[in-house]
Scaffold this active site. Structure first.
Site, PDB file in Angstrom:
ATOM      1  N   SER A   9      96.331  96.197  21.012  1.00 24.31           N
ATOM      2  CA  SER A   9      94.436  96.375  21.060  1.00 24.31           C
ATOM      3  C   SER A   9      94.838  96.996  22.914  1.00 24.31           C
ATOM      4  O   SER A   9      95.797  97.529  23.552  1.00 24.31           O
ATOM      5  CB  SER A   9      94.963  94.923  22.360  1.00 24.31           C
ATOM      6  OG  SER A   9      93.605  94.607  22.546  1.00 24.31           O
ATOM      7  N   TYR A  44      97.859  87.760  28.152  1.00 18.78           N
ATOM      8  CA  TYR A  44      97.507  88.338  26.054  1.00 18.78           C
ATOM      9  C   TYR A  44      97.576  90.204  26.275  1.00 18.78           C
ATOM     10  O   TYR A  44      98.015  90.616  25.674  1.00 18.78           O
ATOM     11  CB  TYR A  44      95.800  88.434  25.536  1.00 18.78           C
ATOM     12  CG  TYR A  44      95.475  88.910  25.022  1.00 18.78           C
ATOM     13  CD1 TYR A  44      95.971  88.761  23.451  1.00 18.78           C
ATOM     14  CD2 TYR A  44      94.385  90.752  25.126  1.00 18.78           C
ATOM     15  CE1 TYR A  44      94.755  89.290  22.258  1.00 18.78           C
ATOM     16  CE2 TYR A  44      94.008  90.841  23.833  1.00 18.78           C
ATOM     17  CZ  TYR A  44      94.079  90.352  22.440  1.00 18.78           C
ATOM     18  OH  TYR A  44      93.642  91.116  20.898  1.00 18.78           O
TER      19      TYR A  44
HETATM   20  N1  LIG Z   1      88.118  91.917  18.343  1.00 19.24           N
HETATM   21  C1  LIG Z   1      87.710  92.179  19.388  1.00 19.24           C
HETATM   22  O1  LIG Z   1      87.530  93.209  20.298  1.00 19.24           O
HETATM   23  C2  LIG Z   1      89.099  92.611  19.439  1.00 19.24           C
HETATM   24  C3  LIG Z   1      90.351  93.864  20.709  1.00 19.24           C
HETATM   25  C4  LIG Z   1      91.338  94.122  20.971  1.00 19.24           C
HETATM   26  C5  LIG Z   1      92.369  93.605  19.755  1.00 19.24           C
HETATM   27  N2  LIG Z   1      91.653  92.628  18.460  1.00 19.24           N
HETATM   28  C6  LIG Z   1      92.666  92.106  17.818  1.00 19.24           C
HETATM   29  O2  LIG Z   1      92.117  92.446  16.531  1.00 19.24           O
HETATM   30  C7  LIG Z   1      92.822  91.459  15.395  1.00 19.24           C
HETATM   31  C8  LIG Z   1      92.004  90.802  15.031  1.00 19.24           C
HETATM   32  O3  LIG Z   1      91.414  90.098  15.781  1.00 19.24           O
HETATM   33  P1  LIG Z   1      89.647  90.046  15.449  1.00 19.24           P
HETATM   34  O4  LIG Z   1      89.180  90.128  16.337  1.00 19.24           O
HETATM   35  O5  LIG Z   1      89.237  89.834  14.064  1.00 19.24           O
HETATM   36  O6  LIG Z   1      89.788  88.384  15.803  1.00 19.24           O
HETATM   37  P2  LIG Z   1      89.844  86.915  15.032  1.00 19.24           P
HETATM   38  O7  LIG Z   1      88.855  86.888  13.880  1.00 19.24           O
HETATM   39  O8  LIG Z   1      89.633  85.783  15.891  1.00 19.24           O
HETATM   40  O9  LIG Z   1      91.179  87.150  14.328  1.00 19.24           O
HETATM   41  C9  LIG Z   1      92.539  86.860  14.897  1.00 19.24           C
HETATM   42  C10 LIG Z   1      92.824  86.205  13.430  1.00 19.24           C
HETATM   43  O10 LIG Z   1      93.978  85.770  13.831  1.00 19.24           O
HETATM   44  C11 LIG Z   1      94.818  84.318  13.276  1.00 19.24           C
HETATM   45  N3  LIG Z   1      95.900  83.802  13.653  1.00 19.24           N
HETATM   46  C12 LIG Z   1      95.817  83.436  14.951  1.00 19.24           C
HETATM   47  N4  LIG Z   1      97.180  83.151  15.320  1.00 19.24           N
HETATM   48  C13 LIG Z   1      97.702  82.710  14.107  1.00 19.24           C
HETATM   49  C14 LIG Z   1      99.084  81.755  12.906  1.00 19.24           C
HETATM   50  N5  LIG Z   1     100.154  81.594  14.098  1.00 19.24           N
HETATM   51  N6  LIG Z   1      99.551  82.418  11.951  1.00 19.24           N
HETATM   52  C15 LIG Z   1      98.551  83.162  11.037  1.00 19.24           C
HETATM   53  N7  LIG Z   1      97.630  83.632  11.433  1.00 19.24           N
HETATM   54  C16 LIG Z   1      96.581  83.760  12.882  1.00 19.24           C
HETATM   55  C17 LIG Z   1      93.488  83.636  13.069  1.00 19.24           C
HETATM   56  O11 LIG Z   1      93.363  82.743  12.212  1.00 19.24           O
HETATM   57  P3  LIG Z   1      92.944  81.299  11.615  1.00 19.24           P
HETATM   58  O12 LIG Z   1      91.301  81.386  10.598  1.00 19.24           O
HETATM   59  O13 LIG Z   1      93.283  80.512  10.700  1.00 19.24           O
HETATM   60  O14 LIG Z   1      91.827  80.642  13.320  1.00 19.24           O
HETATM   61  C18 LIG Z   1      92.478  84.315  12.783  1.00 19.24           C
HETATM   62  O15 LIG Z   1      91.948  84.966  11.902  1.00 19.24           O
HETATM   63  C19 LIG Z   1      93.867  90.371  16.703  1.00 19.24           C
HETATM   64  O16 LIG Z   1      94.983  91.304  16.283  1.00 19.24           O
HETATM   65  C20 LIG Z   1      92.788  91.137  17.829  1.00 19.24           C
HETATM   66  O17 LIG Z   1      93.951  90.132  19.396  1.00 19.24           O
HETATM   67  C21 LIG Z   1      90.591  92.173  18.559  1.00 19.24           C
END
Ligand SMILES: NC(=O)c1ccc[n+]([C@@H]2O[C@H](COP(=O)([O-])OP(=O)(O)OC[C@H]3O[C@@H](n4cnc5c(N)ncnc54)[C@H](OP(=O)(O)O)[C@@H]3O)[C@@H](O)[C@H]2O)c1
Length: 247
Positions: free
Chosen positions: A140, A153
């Site tokens: 991120s 985070y």
């Molecule tokens: N969206 C943004 O603006 C943004 C910005 C910067 C970075 N990111 C990064 O991008 C990546 C994807 O995020 P996203 O935006 O698509 O959000 P998201 O939909 O909240 O995805 C995060 C995923 O991590 C999974 N997770 C959490 N703990 C876990 C565990 N112990 N074992 C296996 N899976 C686990 C969750 O699974 P469950 O479905 O089981 O809860 C969820 O599907 C993340 O690394 C996030 O930090 C996102």
């Protein structure tokens, strides 16, 4: 060029960004292994992606915090992955979690420690296969500079980025490519309900498409252009000035 039949393993497959990446890879013909907690919730994605893109898609139970189960999980997969994408992330709530050691530990372990332990095994396996491949870790921009709003985070993501950088250097002379992705704002479950600035926000599908294109080109660190420019400024601000800003 990565052969189209190279199997891809997507960790945290229910994430909006991960799903977009799975679709972008399936479009190119890659067999897909989706891994997430409660894999039965992936059934709709399995049938949707396999029907639309005519590739093999399977779902697998995976909790990255179950470190003792990492090796058996890898051995249980139907195919040896040549592309591994880690999209696992837990944002937490900095204000509510402050001083809560269990919440802080969960954020650090989920974003940093446990993914690093898993990817270390993956890198060893991929390197030993002699075929190399791609490891894509989603960090991120929050990891580029600690901010009052999300420094637990952010520091976990900073650790993850440093880990990926080290892994990349370790395997630089081999066919194993390690790419760090630094999203800014992407519309997913993680950002639901947030007041996001339009020009700096993107949808998951086009973002995922750009990530896969960057992976194919062998990019090392991927940001969207505007975020690269913005973070270039933010990371160069002297600490005395930065601490007084509202970034
Ligand atoms: N969206 C943004 O603006 C943004 C910005 C910067 C970075 N990111 C990064 O991008 C990546 C994807 O995020 P996203 O935006 O698509 O959000 P998201 O939909 O909240 O995805 C995060 C995923 O991590 C999974 N997770 C959490 N703990 C876990 C565990 N112990 N074992 C296996 N899976 C686990 C969750 O699974 P469950 O479905 O089981 O809860 C969820 O599907 C993340 O690394 C996030 O930090 C996102």
């Amino acid at each position: 060029m990565t052969p189209a039949d190279t199997p891809a393993l997507i960790l945290g497959a229910r994430s909006g960004i991960a799903r977009g990446i799975a679709v972008a890879l399936a479009k190119r013909g890659h067999p897909i292994m989706l891994a997430a907690r409660n894999a039965q919730r992936l059934e709709a994605d399995v049938s949707d992606i396999s029907i639309r893109h005519s590739v093999e898609v399977s779902a697998h139970d995976f909790d990255v915090l179950d470190v003792a189960g990492h090796q058996s999980f890898l051995e249980s997969l139907p195919m040896k992955p040549g592309i591994v994408v880690c999209a696992i992330g837990v944002l937490g709530d900095q204000e509510a979690d402050a001083g809560d050691s269990a919440a802080t530990k969960l954020i650090v372990e989920s974003n940093f420690l446990a993914p690093c332990l898993f990817l270390e095994r993956v890198a060893t396996q991929m390197s030993a296969s002699g075929r190399g491949g791609h490891i894509v870790g989603i960090g991120s921009v929050a990891g580029d500079r600690g901010r009052a709003k999300n420094y637990v985070y952010g520091s976990a993501k900073a650790g993850f980025a440093a880990y990926l950088s080290g892994l990349r250097q370790k395997y630089a002379a081999s066919a194993l490519h390690v790419m760090t992705v630094k999203p800014g704002f992407v519309r997913t479950a993680m950002t639901e309900g947030m007041d996001l600035p339009g020009p700096l926000t993107t949808d998951a599908e086009p973002f995922a498409e750009r990530v896969v294109a960057a992976m194919e080109k062998g990019k090392l660190v991927y940001y969207d252009m505007r975020w690269r420019a913005l973070m270039g400024v933010i990371t160069h601000l002297p600490e005395r000035i930065f601490m007084k800003t509202k970034f």
